[in-house]
Design an enzyme around this catalytic site. Structure first.
Site, PDB file in Angstrom:
ATOM      1  CG  HIS A  44      -3.958  -8.137   5.026  1.00 49.81           C
ATOM      2  ND1 HIS A  44      -4.120  -9.384   4.907  1.00 49.81           N
ATOM      3  CD2 HIS A  44      -3.952  -7.822   6.248  1.00 49.81           C
ATOM      4  CE1 HIS A  44      -3.712  -9.983   6.077  1.00 49.81           C
ATOM      5  NE2 HIS A  44      -3.769  -8.978   6.882  1.00 49.81           N
ATOM      6  CB  THR A  45      -1.668  -2.598   0.937  1.00 51.08           C
ATOM      7  OG1 THR A  45      -0.701  -2.242   1.796  1.00 51.08           O
ATOM      8  CG2 THR A  45      -3.143  -1.866   1.083  1.00 51.08           C
ATOM      9  CG  ASP A  46       2.457  -6.986   2.080  1.00 48.73           C
ATOM     10  OD1 ASP A  46       1.482  -7.397   1.976  1.00 48.73           O
ATOM     11  OD2 ASP A  46       3.545  -7.599   2.811  1.00 48.73           O
ATOM     12  CB  ALA A 132       3.081  -9.793  19.168  1.00 46.22           C
ATOM     13  N   GLY A 133       2.285  -9.845  15.912  1.00 46.74           N
ATOM     14  CA  GLY A 133       2.115  -8.714  14.641  1.00 46.74           C
ATOM     15  C   GLY A 133       3.318  -7.862  14.467  1.00 46.74           C
ATOM     16  CG  LEU A 134       5.185  -6.432  17.162  1.00 45.38           C
ATOM     17  CD1 LEU A 134       5.611  -6.081  18.677  1.00 45.38           C
ATOM     18  CD2 LEU A 134       4.749  -4.896  16.547  1.00 45.38           C
ATOM     19  CG  ASP A 181       6.079  -8.319   7.747  1.00 47.56           C
ATOM     20  OD1 ASP A 181       5.622  -7.304   7.646  1.00 47.56           O
ATOM     21  OD2 ASP A 181       5.388  -9.456   8.107  1.00 47.56           O
ATOM     22  CE1 TYR A 230      -0.889 -11.824   5.904  1.00 47.57           C
ATOM     23  CE2 TYR A 230      -0.305 -13.429   4.108  1.00 47.57           C
ATOM     24  CZ  TYR A 230      -0.171 -12.048   4.407  1.00 47.57           C
ATOM     25  OH  TYR A 230       0.233 -11.245   3.932  1.00 47.57           O
TER      26      TYR A 230
HETATM   27  C1  GLA Z   1       1.938  -9.954   7.469  1.00 46.65           C
HETATM   28  C2  GLA Z   1       2.670 -10.342   6.382  1.00 46.65           C
HETATM   29  C3  GLA Z   1       2.838  -9.044   5.440  1.00 46.65           C
HETATM   30  C4  GLA Z   1       1.596  -8.065   5.416  1.00 46.65           C
HETATM   31  C5  GLA Z   1       1.050  -7.987   6.691  1.00 46.65           C
HETATM   32  C6  GLA Z   1      -0.236  -7.196   6.830  1.00 46.65           C
HETATM   33  O1  GLA Z   1       2.817  -9.356   8.559  1.00 46.65           O
HETATM   34  O2  GLA Z   1       3.978 -11.008   6.689  1.00 46.65           O
HETATM   35  O3  GLA Z   1       3.327  -9.314   4.407  1.00 46.65           O
HETATM   36  O4  GLA Z   1       0.811  -8.777   4.619  1.00 46.65           O
HETATM   37  O5  GLA Z   1       0.755  -9.116   7.315  1.00 46.65           O
HETATM   38  O6  GLA Z   1      -0.229  -6.055   6.126  1.00 46.65           O
END
Ligand code: GLA
Length: 397
Positions: A44-46, A132-134, A181, A230
């Site tokens: 969550h830094t992007d 899945a966060g991928l 991503d 989010y």
């Molecule tokens: C998701 C978002 C990214 C980023 C991450 C957290 O994957 O698509 O842009 O913010 O969460 O780091």
């Protein structure tokens, strides 16, 4: 990629997709492949103009494509066994709250970027698990963008591809995600993690030594991003910037705030906003320290930063969940573990574990059974290499 599911392997997937494409659309396709990603640190830094440290993984989305002679985009998802039709000449394109919105959004953003997008037949297959966060979304967007560009006989600089895929998700799908991503899916490089400055988009590749493996443990708890939490986090960060700007007029994003500046105005911020800001401000420092420590082989510091990152996400940013915390707790202290933390947007999904390669076999087996015992849920555990970004492939690989 080794995984614990019985799905087609990376090697078989493009051939199978090409065969089913030809059976469905009666033509031979070109095939484009874009990877998912795992983030080593920097969550969550992007979207706060900060730093991230992801690597592309060897799980992919493949887009098979061939041009049509009209303005229709006919798209079929192998995973869902479902088709959708999009008219590229529509004057006011709108999302339909459907998976095809990602495809449609990318086509619309390509058009906005001045590309005359040809009508196409398209088939998609992905082995990136969704929710899945991928980054299954980014893998989908980037593979579709490349396929549409290929079929339209156009190219764009990769950074433009990454940005327009992000815009598709922000402006069409409605998730206010950052650039990490899509950037990782475009710029991935074998054996390397990407240290990315999300403000300038300058990046450095950092080699991951062969003695360290990336082990991804999927809690099997699914998250969704187009929804509330989010976007809420993003708004809370913006609120933090708005309040801190009164004292530091030159700041544009939390990237510009030092930990000392934040502490000096702790009393001027609502407690919740302070904690959100503290996560981002400290996480940026951890990204830079981790990349440096990895370069020096100081694995103890890498592990310490990953542990701090997880507790910051759990306590300050509040994006972890019970199963993610269990997965991290179960990894800590195991033979060969360098560091463990949740990865991606949060609220479910996976942990990333850096593990000494010699211990990976045992680590995998133990995590599998320990997590099942603790939660009653059968996890998936993937061991991934850091892989290449988007590319055109032949049906044979
Ligand atoms: C998701 C978002 C990214 C980023 C991450 C957290 O994957 O698509 O842009 O913010 O969460 O780091």
């Amino acid at each position: 990629m080794q995984n614990t599911t019985g799905q087609p392997t990376t090697a078989e997937a493009p051939l199978r997709l090409a065969q089913s494409f030809s059976a469905r659309f009666a033509s031979a396709p070109r095939i484009f492949r874009a990877p998912g990603r795992v983030n080593l640190i920097g969550e969550h830094t992007d979207y706060n103009d900060g730093f991230v440290f992801p690597a592309a993984i060897d799980l992919y989305t493949w887009a098979a494509v061939s041009p049509r002679n009209d303005s229709k985009l006919r798209v079929y998802s192998e995973n869902l066994d479902e088709s959708s039709e999009i008219d590229l000449s529509e004057a006011a394109p709108r999302p339909r709250d459907h998976w095809s919105d990602y495809v449609h959004g990318v086509a619309v953003m390509l058009q906005k970027a001045g590309v005359t997008v040809r009508g196409v037949d398209m088939a998609l297959y992905s082995d990136v698990p969704s929710g899945a966060g991928l980054s299954s979304s980014a893998a989908l967007e980037v593979s579709v963008a490349s396929a549409l560009l290929g079929a339209s006989a156009r190219t764009l600089p990769l950074a433009e591809v990454a940005k327009l895929c992000q815009r598709a998700e922000n402006e069409f799908v409605g998730a206010r995600v950052g650039i990490m991503d899509q950037f990782a899916s475009c710029f991935g490089s074998g054996h390397h993690a990407i240290l990315l400055d999300c403000r300038s988009l300058e990046y450095k590749l950092r080699r991951l030594p062969d003695s360290i493996s990336m082990v991804i443990c999927n809690t099997m708890v699914k998250h969704g991003h187009s929804g509330g939490e989010y976007n809420d986090r993003r708004e809370q960060c913006e609120e933090g910037v708005r309040l801190l700007k009164q004292y530091f007029p030159s700041i544009r994003a939390l990237r510009d705030v030092t930990p000392a500046q934040l502490e000096s105005h702790r009393g001027n911020l609502p407690e919740l906003i302070y904690r959100r800001c503290r996560h981002v401000v400290t996480e940026n420092g951890r990204v830079l320290r981790t990349a440096e420590a990895l370069g020096k082989g100081d694995l103890e510091s890498v592990g310490a930063s990953m542990a701090e990152s997880h507790s910051s996400m759990k306590n300050d940013y509040e994006i972890s969940c019970r199963e993610l915390d269990i997965m991290v707790d179960l990894a800590n202290g195991r033979d060969g573990l360098i560091g463990s933390r949740m990865t991606g947007g949060g609220f479910g999904g996976c942990t990333i574990n850096l593990v000494r390669t010699a211990s990976v076999g045992q680590f995998k087996v133990e995590m599998h059974s320990a997590y099942q015992q603790a939660t009653g849920i059968l996890p998936e555990v993937y061991v991934s290499n850091a892989g290449a970004g988007v590319t055109e492939v032949s049906a044979n690989g």
